[in-house]
Write a protein that holds these residues in place. Structure first.
Motif, PDB file in Angstrom:
ATOM      1  N   LEU A  69      11.057   7.217 -15.162  1.00 41.69           N
ATOM      2  CA  LEU A  69       9.588   6.784 -15.256  1.00 41.69           C
ATOM      3  C   LEU A  69       9.732   5.160 -15.172  1.00 41.69           C
ATOM      4  CD1 LEU A  69       6.774   7.005 -15.973  1.00 41.69           C
ATOM      5  CD2 LEU A  69       7.299   7.208 -18.362  1.00 41.69           C
ATOM      6  N   LEU A  70      10.916   4.635 -16.296  1.00 38.14           N
ATOM      7  CA  LEU A  70      11.098   3.318 -16.252  1.00 38.14           C
ATOM      8  C   LEU A  70      11.245   2.329 -14.967  1.00 38.14           C
ATOM      9  CD1 LEU A  70      13.173   2.891 -19.593  1.00 38.14           C
ATOM     10  CD2 LEU A  70      10.626   2.638 -19.445  1.00 38.14           C
ATOM     11  N   VAL A  71      12.018   3.032 -14.239  1.00 37.49           N
ATOM     12  CA  VAL A  71      12.265   2.589 -12.816  1.00 37.49           C
ATOM     13  C   VAL A  71      11.108   2.643 -11.968  1.00 37.49           C
ATOM     14  CG1 VAL A  71      13.479   2.575 -10.699  1.00 37.49           C
ATOM     15  CG2 VAL A  71      14.564   3.189 -12.888  1.00 37.49           C
ATOM     16  N   VAL A  72      10.238   3.624 -12.152  1.00 42.80           N
ATOM     17  CA  VAL A  72       9.109   3.802 -11.252  1.00 42.80           C
ATOM     18  C   VAL A  72       7.994   2.774 -11.652  1.00 42.80           C
ATOM     19  CG1 VAL A  72       6.940   5.381 -10.662  1.00 42.80           C
ATOM     20  CG2 VAL A  72       9.197   6.352 -10.734  1.00 42.80           C
ATOM     21  N   LYS A  73       7.895   2.364 -12.932  1.00 45.80           N
ATOM     22  CA  LYS A  73       7.056   1.362 -13.503  1.00 45.80           C
ATOM     23  C   LYS A  73       7.493   0.020 -12.994  1.00 45.80           C
ATOM     24  CE  LYS A  73       5.352   2.092 -17.573  1.00 45.80           C
ATOM     25  NZ  LYS A  73       5.334   2.463 -19.026  1.00 45.80           N
ATOM     26  N   LEU A 118      14.922  16.503  -2.272  1.00 47.44           N
ATOM     27  CA  LEU A 118      15.638  15.584  -1.821  1.00 47.44           C
ATOM     28  C   LEU A 118      14.456  14.704  -1.343  1.00 47.44           C
ATOM     29  CD1 LEU A 118      18.778  16.555  -0.230  1.00 47.44           C
ATOM     30  CD2 LEU A 118      18.472  15.545  -2.272  1.00 47.44           C
ATOM     31  N   PRO A 119      14.454  13.280  -1.372  1.00 44.96           N
ATOM     32  CA  PRO A 119      13.439  12.188  -0.836  1.00 44.96           C
ATOM     33  C   PRO A 119      13.387  12.443   0.458  1.00 44.96           C
ATOM     34  CG  PRO A 119      15.245  11.121  -1.770  1.00 44.96           C
ATOM     35  CD  PRO A 119      15.577  12.587  -1.870  1.00 44.96           C
ATOM     36  N   TRP A 120      12.031  12.210   1.180  1.00 48.59           N
ATOM     37  CA  TRP A 120      12.001  12.077   2.587  1.00 48.59           C
ATOM     38  C   TRP A 120      12.952  11.053   3.152  1.00 48.59           C
ATOM     39  CZ3 TRP A 120       6.030  11.719   3.741  1.00 48.59           C
ATOM     40  CH2 TRP A 120       5.361  13.088   3.474  1.00 48.59           C
ATOM     41  N   SER A 121      13.541  11.082   4.109  1.00 48.80           N
ATOM     42  CA  SER A 121      14.471  10.257   5.085  1.00 48.80           C
ATOM     43  C   SER A 121      13.305   9.140   5.657  1.00 48.80           C
ATOM     44  CB  SER A 121      15.266  10.811   5.890  1.00 48.80           C
ATOM     45  OG  SER A 121      14.385  11.622   6.986  1.00 48.80           O
ATOM     46  N   MET A 179       9.653  10.484   7.090  1.00 47.49           N
ATOM     47  CA  MET A 179       8.493   9.747   7.054  1.00 47.49           C
ATOM     48  C   MET A 179       7.713   9.412   7.882  1.00 47.49           C
ATOM     49  SD  MET A 179       8.077   6.185   4.669  1.00 47.49           S
ATOM     50  CE  MET A 179       9.428   6.892   3.592  1.00 47.49           C
ATOM     51  N   LYS A 180       8.555   8.980   9.071  1.00 52.10           N
ATOM     52  CA  LYS A 180       7.836   8.330  10.360  1.00 52.10           C
ATOM     53  C   LYS A 180       7.071   9.651  11.027  1.00 52.10           C
ATOM     54  CE  LYS A 180       9.054   6.245  14.743  1.00 52.10           C
ATOM     55  NZ  LYS A 180      10.299   5.859  15.551  1.00 52.10           N
ATOM     56  N   GLU A 181       7.607  10.939  10.873  1.00 52.75           N
ATOM     57  CA  GLU A 181       7.140  12.108  11.535  1.00 52.75           C
ATOM     58  C   GLU A 181       5.898  12.611  10.685  1.00 52.75           C
ATOM     59  OE1 GLU A 181       9.108  16.252  10.858  1.00 52.75           O
ATOM     60  OE2 GLU A 181      10.290  15.116  12.612  1.00 52.75           O
ATOM     61  N   ARG A 182       5.977  12.652   9.549  1.00 51.59           N
ATOM     62  CA  ARG A 182       4.798  13.031   8.442  1.00 51.59           C
ATOM     63  C   ARG A 182       3.806  12.234   8.215  1.00 51.59           C
ATOM     64  NH1 ARG A 182       6.651  18.160   4.933  1.00 51.59           N
ATOM     65  NH2 ARG A 182       7.825  19.210   6.747  1.00 51.59           N
ATOM     66  N   ASP A 183       4.297  10.817   8.003  1.00 52.60           N
ATOM     67  CA  ASP A 183       3.357   9.914   7.497  1.00 52.60           C
ATOM     68  C   ASP A 183       3.644   8.617   8.058  1.00 52.60           C
ATOM     69  OD1 ASP A 183       1.495   8.221   6.002  1.00 52.60           O
ATOM     70  OD2 ASP A 183       1.714   9.052   4.133  1.00 52.60           O
ATOM     71  N   PRO A 184       3.106   8.252   9.291  1.00 46.77           N
ATOM     72  CA  PRO A 184       3.646   7.239  10.085  1.00 46.77           C
ATOM     73  C   PRO A 184       3.046   5.955   9.435  1.00 46.77           C
ATOM     74  CG  PRO A 184       2.679   8.914  11.532  1.00 46.77           C
ATOM     75  CD  PRO A 184       2.294   9.454  10.043  1.00 46.77           C
ATOM     76  N   GLU A 185       2.025   6.072   9.061  1.00 46.65           N
ATOM     77  CA  GLU A 185       1.312   4.812   8.314  1.00 46.65           C
ATOM     78  C   GLU A 185       2.293   4.483   6.919  1.00 46.65           C
ATOM     79  OE1 GLU A 185      -2.557   3.542   5.689  1.00 46.65           O
ATOM     80  OE2 GLU A 185      -2.521   5.557   6.196  1.00 46.65           O
ATOM     81  N   LEU A 186       2.599   5.224   6.308  1.00 43.97           N
ATOM     82  CA  LEU A 186       3.615   4.778   5.273  1.00 43.97           C
ATOM     83  C   LEU A 186       4.833   4.599   5.680  1.00 43.97           C
ATOM     84  CD1 LEU A 186       3.940   4.955   2.252  1.00 43.97           C
ATOM     85  CD2 LEU A 186       4.847   7.279   2.121  1.00 43.97           C
ATOM     86  N   ASP A 227       0.893  -1.242  -0.142  1.00 41.01           N
ATOM     87  CA  ASP A 227       0.089   0.016  -0.063  1.00 41.01           C
ATOM     88  C   ASP A 227       0.995   1.149   0.075  1.00 41.01           C
ATOM     89  OD1 ASP A 227      -2.346   1.626  -0.048  1.00 41.01           O
ATOM     90  OD2 ASP A 227      -2.693   1.257   2.180  1.00 41.01           O
ATOM     91  N   GLY A 228       0.421   2.526  -0.461  1.00 37.18           N
ATOM     92  CA  GLY A 228       1.196   3.727  -0.426  1.00 37.18           C
ATOM     93  C   GLY A 228       1.946   3.905  -1.540  1.00 37.18           C
ATOM     94  N   ARG A 229       1.820   3.253  -2.824  1.00 40.82           N
ATOM     95  CA  ARG A 229       2.706   3.539  -3.863  1.00 40.82           C
ATOM     96  C   ARG A 229       2.702   4.897  -4.139  1.00 40.82           C
ATOM     97  NH1 ARG A 229       0.224   0.090  -8.218  1.00 40.82           N
ATOM     98  NH2 ARG A 229      -1.682   1.217  -7.417  1.00 40.82           N
ATOM     99  N   SER A 230       1.372   5.517  -4.290  1.00 37.29           N
ATOM    100  CA  SER A 230       1.500   7.022  -4.638  1.00 37.29           C
ATOM    101  C   SER A 230       2.189   7.886  -3.940  1.00 37.29           C
ATOM    102  CB  SER A 230       0.100   7.504  -5.090  1.00 37.29           C
ATOM    103  OG  SER A 230      -0.534   6.561  -5.993  1.00 37.29           O
ATOM    104  N   ARG A 231       1.980   7.707  -2.773  1.00 43.67           N
ATOM    105  CA  ARG A 231       2.816   8.506  -1.812  1.00 43.67           C
ATOM    106  C   ARG A 231       4.369   8.129  -1.859  1.00 43.67           C
ATOM    107  NH1 ARG A 231      -0.101   6.980   3.589  1.00 43.67           N
ATOM    108  NH2 ARG A 231      -0.654   5.240   2.282  1.00 43.67           N
ATOM    109  N   LEU A 232       4.597   7.111  -1.849  1.00 40.49           N
ATOM    110  CA  LEU A 232       6.163   6.699  -2.164  1.00 40.49           C
ATOM    111  C   LEU A 232       6.736   7.382  -3.218  1.00 40.49           C
ATOM    112  CD1 LEU A 232       6.524   3.216  -0.618  1.00 40.49           C
ATOM    113  CD2 LEU A 232       7.739   5.272  -0.049  1.00 40.49           C
ATOM    114  N   ILE A 233       5.980   7.257  -4.431  1.00 45.82           N
ATOM    115  CA  ILE A 233       6.466   7.983  -5.679  1.00 45.82           C
ATOM    116  C   ILE A 233       6.522   9.224  -5.511  1.00 45.82           C
ATOM    117  CG2 ILE A 233       5.615   8.342  -8.132  1.00 45.82           C
ATOM    118  CD1 ILE A 233       4.290   5.494  -8.195  1.00 45.82           C
ATOM    119  N   LEU A 234       5.631   9.961  -4.803  1.00 41.05           N
ATOM    120  CA  LEU A 234       5.767  11.163  -4.949  1.00 41.05           C
ATOM    121  C   LEU A 234       6.789  12.000  -3.910  1.00 41.05           C
ATOM    122  CD1 LEU A 234       3.888  13.995  -5.497  1.00 41.05           C
ATOM    123  CD2 LEU A 234       2.629  13.742  -3.633  1.00 41.05           C
TER     124      LEU A 234
END
Length: 152
Positions: free
Chosen positions: A90-94, A128-131, A135-142, A64-71
Motif C-alpha cells: 500500500l505504501l509503495v502504491v501511494k 502475475l502482473p500483465w507483461s 498490456m499492448k494486446e488488452r489495453d493499447p491506450e495504457l 493517466d491510467g493509474r487505477s488500471r496500472l494499480i489493478l
C-alpha cells in the motif's frame, strides 16, 4: 523433528543434511494447512528481472491510467512478485500515486480502501502482473502511456 528454534539449532549443529531436514520440518510446522500458505514464485529472480520496468513506472508515475496500472500491474507485482505484505505494498502504491501527481499533474484521489481491496484480492488470486506484451494486446491506450513514461 524440529519443533522449536532450539531443536532446529541443535539439528543444524549435527550436519548439513540434518539441518536441511529440520528446517523443512520446522517451516512445515509453522504452516500446518498448506492451502493457507503462500508458495514462493517459481523463478523468483527471473520474475523480478522480467518485471523490472514496473519499478521505473512506480518511480516516474504516469499522466493517466493509474487505477488500471494499480489493478493489473503494480498490485500484482508488489504482492506476487516482490512478495510484499499488503500494508507495505500500500505504501509503495501511494508513492506511485504521489509520483504521478508530482511528475504529471495527475492528482485525483484514489482511496486507500480501494487499493487495500485490490491488494488483498491479488494476494488471494496469486495473479502475475500483465507483461508489456499483454498490456499492448488488452489495453493499447495504457500500453502507449507506459511506453511513453519508459521512454520508447
Amino acid at each position: 523433528m524440529a519443533s522449536s528454534i532450539e531443536d532446529l539449532v541443535e539439528a543444524c549443529s549435527r550436519g548439513v543434511d540434518e539441518c536441511r531436514g529440520a528446517v523443512r520440518k520446522f517451516l512445515e510446522s509453522m504452516c500446518p494447512r498448506r492451502d493457507l500458505c503462500l508458495e514462493p514464485p517459481r523463478g523468483g529472480g527471473r520474475l523480478l528481472e522480467r518485471y523490472s520496468w514496473v519499478e521505473d513506472v512506480i518511480r516516474g508515475g504516469v499522466p493517466d491510467g493509474r487505477s488500471r496500472l494499480i489493478l493489473y500491474v503494480i498490485s500484482r507485482y508488489l504482492v506476487n512478485v516482490k512478495r510484499l505484505p499488503v500494508e507495505e505494498a500500500l505504501l509503495v502504491v501511494k508513492e506511485f500515486i504521489d509520483n504521478s501527481c508530482r511528475n504529471h499533474g495527475n492528482c485525483s484521489k484514489i482511496y486507500d480502501s480501494w487499493i487495500r481491496n485490490v491488494l488483498r484480492s491479488v494476494e488471494r488470486g496469486g495473479w502475475l502482473p500483465w507483461s508489456l506484451e499483454r498490456m499492448k494486446e488488452r489495453d493499447p491506450e495504457l500500453y502507449d502511456i507506459v511506453r511513453g513514461v519508459l521512454g520508447g
